[in-house]
Scaffold this motif. Structure first.
Motif, mmCIF file in Angstrom:
data_model
loop_
_atom_site.group_PDB
_atom_site.id
_atom_site.type_symbol
_atom_site.label_atom_id
_atom_site.label_comp_id
_atom_site.label_asym_id
_atom_site.label_seq_id
_atom_site.Cartn_x
_atom_site.Cartn_y
_atom_site.Cartn_z
ATOM 1 N N ALA A 92 1.119 -1.203 -0.168
ATOM 2 C CA ALA A 92 -0.069 0.018 0.008
ATOM 3 C C ALA A 92 0.913 0.882 0.220
ATOM 4 C CB ALA A 92 -1.200 -0.070 1.227
ATOM 5 N N GLY A 93 0.959 2.043 -0.905
ATOM 6 C CA GLY A 93 1.357 3.281 -1.320
ATOM 7 C C GLY A 93 1.012 4.460 -1.597
ATOM 8 N N PRO A 94 1.712 5.438 -2.100
ATOM 9 C CA PRO A 94 1.004 6.556 -2.834
ATOM 10 C C PRO A 94 0.121 6.543 -4.270
ATOM 11 C CG PRO A 94 3.495 7.167 -2.132
ATOM 12 C CD PRO A 94 2.668 5.767 -1.815
ATOM 13 N N ASP A 95 0.360 4.895 -4.668
ATOM 14 C CA ASP A 95 -0.140 4.388 -6.617
ATOM 15 C C ASP A 95 -0.867 3.606 -6.099
ATOM 16 O OD1 ASP A 95 1.777 6.350 -7.519
ATOM 17 O OD2 ASP A 95 3.248 4.648 -7.250
ATOM 18 N N GLY A 96 -1.549 2.809 -4.635
ATOM 19 C CA GLY A 96 -2.558 2.529 -3.943
ATOM 20 C C GLY A 96 -2.040 1.530 -3.715
ATOM 21 N N THR A 97 -3.515 0.086 -4.195
ATOM 22 C CA THR A 97 -3.088 -0.828 -3.337
ATOM 23 C C THR A 97 -2.210 -2.068 -4.373
ATOM 24 O OG1 THR A 97 -4.647 -1.054 -1.808
ATOM 25 C CG2 THR A 97 -3.428 -3.232 -2.118
ATOM 26 N N SER A 98 -1.323 -2.934 -3.939
ATOM 27 C CA SER A 98 -0.501 -3.623 -5.484
ATOM 28 C C SER A 98 -0.380 -5.234 -4.147
ATOM 29 C CB SER A 98 0.982 -2.747 -5.585
ATOM 30 O OG SER A 98 1.129 -3.675 -6.352
ATOM 31 N N ILE A 99 -1.163 -6.188 -4.662
ATOM 32 C CA ILE A 99 -1.275 -7.525 -4.466
ATOM 33 C C ILE A 99 -0.631 -8.092 -5.599
ATOM 34 C CG2 ILE A 99 -2.117 -9.149 -3.632
ATOM 35 C CD1 ILE A 99 -4.533 -7.793 -2.557
ATOM 36 N N GLY A 100 1.163 -8.244 -5.920
ATOM 37 C CA GLY A 100 1.704 -8.541 -6.675
ATOM 38 C C GLY A 100 1.427 -10.365 -6.498
ATOM 39 N N PRO A 101 2.377 -11.282 -7.159
ATOM 40 C CA PRO A 101 2.412 -12.226 -7.357
ATOM 41 C C PRO A 101 2.936 -12.783 -5.672
ATOM 42 C CG PRO A 101 3.815 -11.616 -9.197
ATOM 43 C CD PRO A 101 3.024 -10.695 -8.914
ATOM 44 N N THR A 102 3.795 -11.996 -5.100
ATOM 45 C CA THR A 102 4.605 -12.513 -4.312
ATOM 46 C C THR A 102 4.316 -12.356 -3.210
ATOM 47 O OG1 THR A 102 6.828 -11.110 -4.810
ATOM 48 C CG2 THR A 102 6.857 -11.749 -2.632
#
Length: 434
Positions: A92-102
């Motif tokens: 979660a950061g300035p660019d929004g939530t990012s749930i990647g393969p990791t």
């Protein structure tokens, strides 16, 4: 619990599942830098450290079945290091939530742990590992986004954990049902064998008494023949002939005794000794036998009978037999109507058995049919038999009380009237006196 799953109807071992998941997770993690648009996230370019950490965040899935907690911790440390060194986007950061393969790989490891391991292991994952992972994500997240990172990681891992526990619970229910069905089948087979052995023992005792009596008679006749041999040769000759005949009878009884005590395998391999299968013609005899138990049965046949195959004959007989058996067991002394209705257009045979409820009391529904002792088929057996003929079965309580079994059989092609009972007869049979 057996660590295996199914794919396309086939059992797949846990080792194959884990290796496949590890390869897919590693491929997705290695392809992540190419999937991120240029300039979307300020990330460090991939290098040898990125490669090592990426492999450590996914490949431990391959040995998860052996060391679940160790592989889960290694993947979590590698994932946190990748994020701390800015090799992967922040959760979660300035660019929004990012749930990647990791993160998905770690959620998969949590799911597998919850689905496979003992309760204390899954409790540790839910009470210790997931909160620590969420706090770590909150610590690594930029200021102002820590709460979002904590909640996102906690929800993701808790959802995976809950799905794993649900999967384990469903597998336990399924395995329990399979075990209960197998135990019931073994119990039924054991009861059937015990019943056969009891009947054989009873018959053997009867034949033993007969044989013992014959042997004793032979001894007495032999002694008598010896005593009158000199005085009355003709009478002695008659006694010797009687001894011979008694001996032949005894040998025949002994053969019958051995035939009764033959093994199940010998009985199964002797087709000539199997009883003939009942037909529709045997229904009147069945009704009379049921009436002897105190059940008031009306039997009616209407329509124009047609020729039936042996399978249809047996199906009609067994449906009526099971319905009457369950009526006797559950409804007691009540009134029951058995109707066979032949339809011409379309070719259908309706078999309807209805009772008035326990003791004939209106408004008290009967107990639905269950597996009976007779032929071993209850409601399920009826439905399977009817389905095999392409027909339908309807069962349920009657509005005014009682229970009904209504089977509709699709009749085979025919050319004329069947010869299994002459013309159809109408009307109810009279109840037996008393």
């Amino acid at each position: 619990m057996k660590e295996s799953g199914s794919f396309a109807g086939r059992q797949v071992s846990a080792a194959v599942t884990d290796v496949t998941l590890a390869v897919l997770a590693a491929a997705a993690c290695l392809a992540l830098p190419e999937a991120i648009p240029p300039g979307a996230h300020p990330l460090r370019p991939p290098d040898h450290w990125w490669l090592a950490l990426t492999l450590l965040s996914s490949l431990p899935l391959a040995v998860h079945r052996k060391v679940p907690l160790a592989s889960l911790l290694v993947m979590a440390l590698a994932s946190g290091t990748l994020q701390h060194l800015s090799y992967i986007p922040q959760l979660a950061g300035p660019d929004g939530t990012s749930i990647g393969p990791t993160y998905l790989a770690m959620a998969t490891a949590v799911f597998l742990t919850a689905a496979r391991r003992a309760p204390w292991v899954t409790t540790f994952v839910a009470a210790v590992f997931i909160p620590l992972s969420a706090l770590t994500e909150a610590f690594l997240a930029p200021a102002g986004h820590r709460l979002a990172a904590l909640l996102t990681d906690a929800v993701l891992l808790l959802a995976a954990w809950a799905l794993g526990r649900l999967s384990r619970a469903r597998a336990a229910v399924r395995d329990g049902a399979v075990q209960r069905a197998a135990a019931l089948e073994r119990e039924q087979a054991a009861n059937a064998r015990a019943a056969v052995m009891r009947e054989r023992a009873r018959i053997a005792r009867e034949l033993h008494d007969i044989v013992a009596h014959n042997v004793s008679l032979m001894i007495v006749q032999t002694i008598a023949a010896d005593r009158i041999q000199d005085r009355s040769p003709d009478k002695a000759h008659e006694l010797h002939a009687a001894v011979e005949q008694t001996g032949r009878d005894t040998v025949a009884e002994l053969r019958g005794l051995l035939d009764v005590l033959r093994t199940d395998e010998a009985a199964e391999t002797t087709p000539s000794k199997e009883p003939p299968q009942p037909t529709v013609d045997a229904l009147p005899s069945l009704v009379e036998a049921v009436r002897a138990t105190g059940l008031d049965v009306d039997h009616e046949v209407s329509g124009r009978p047609v020729a039936l195959s042996a399978g249809h004959h047996l199906t009609v007989y067994r449906v009526v037999q099971e319905a009457l058996t369950n009526t006797v067991k559950h409804a007691g002394a009540t009134r029951t109507r058995v109707r066979l209705m032949w339809d011409e257009e379309p070719d259908r045979l309706h078999v309807r058995i209805c009772d008035d409820g326990p003791g004939g009391a209106g408004g008290a529904p009967s107990v639905p049919p269950v597996a009976g002792d007779g032929s071993g088929h209850g409601l399920l057996g009826m439905r399977e038999r009817i389905a095999a003929t392409g027909g339908t079965l309807h069962t349920g309580p009657r509005p005014g009380g009682g229970y009904c079994v209504h089977a509709v059989l699709k009749l085979p092609a025919h050319d004329g009237i069947a010869n299994h009972g002459g013309t159809a007869h109408h009307g109810n049979h009279q109840r037996p006196a008393g």
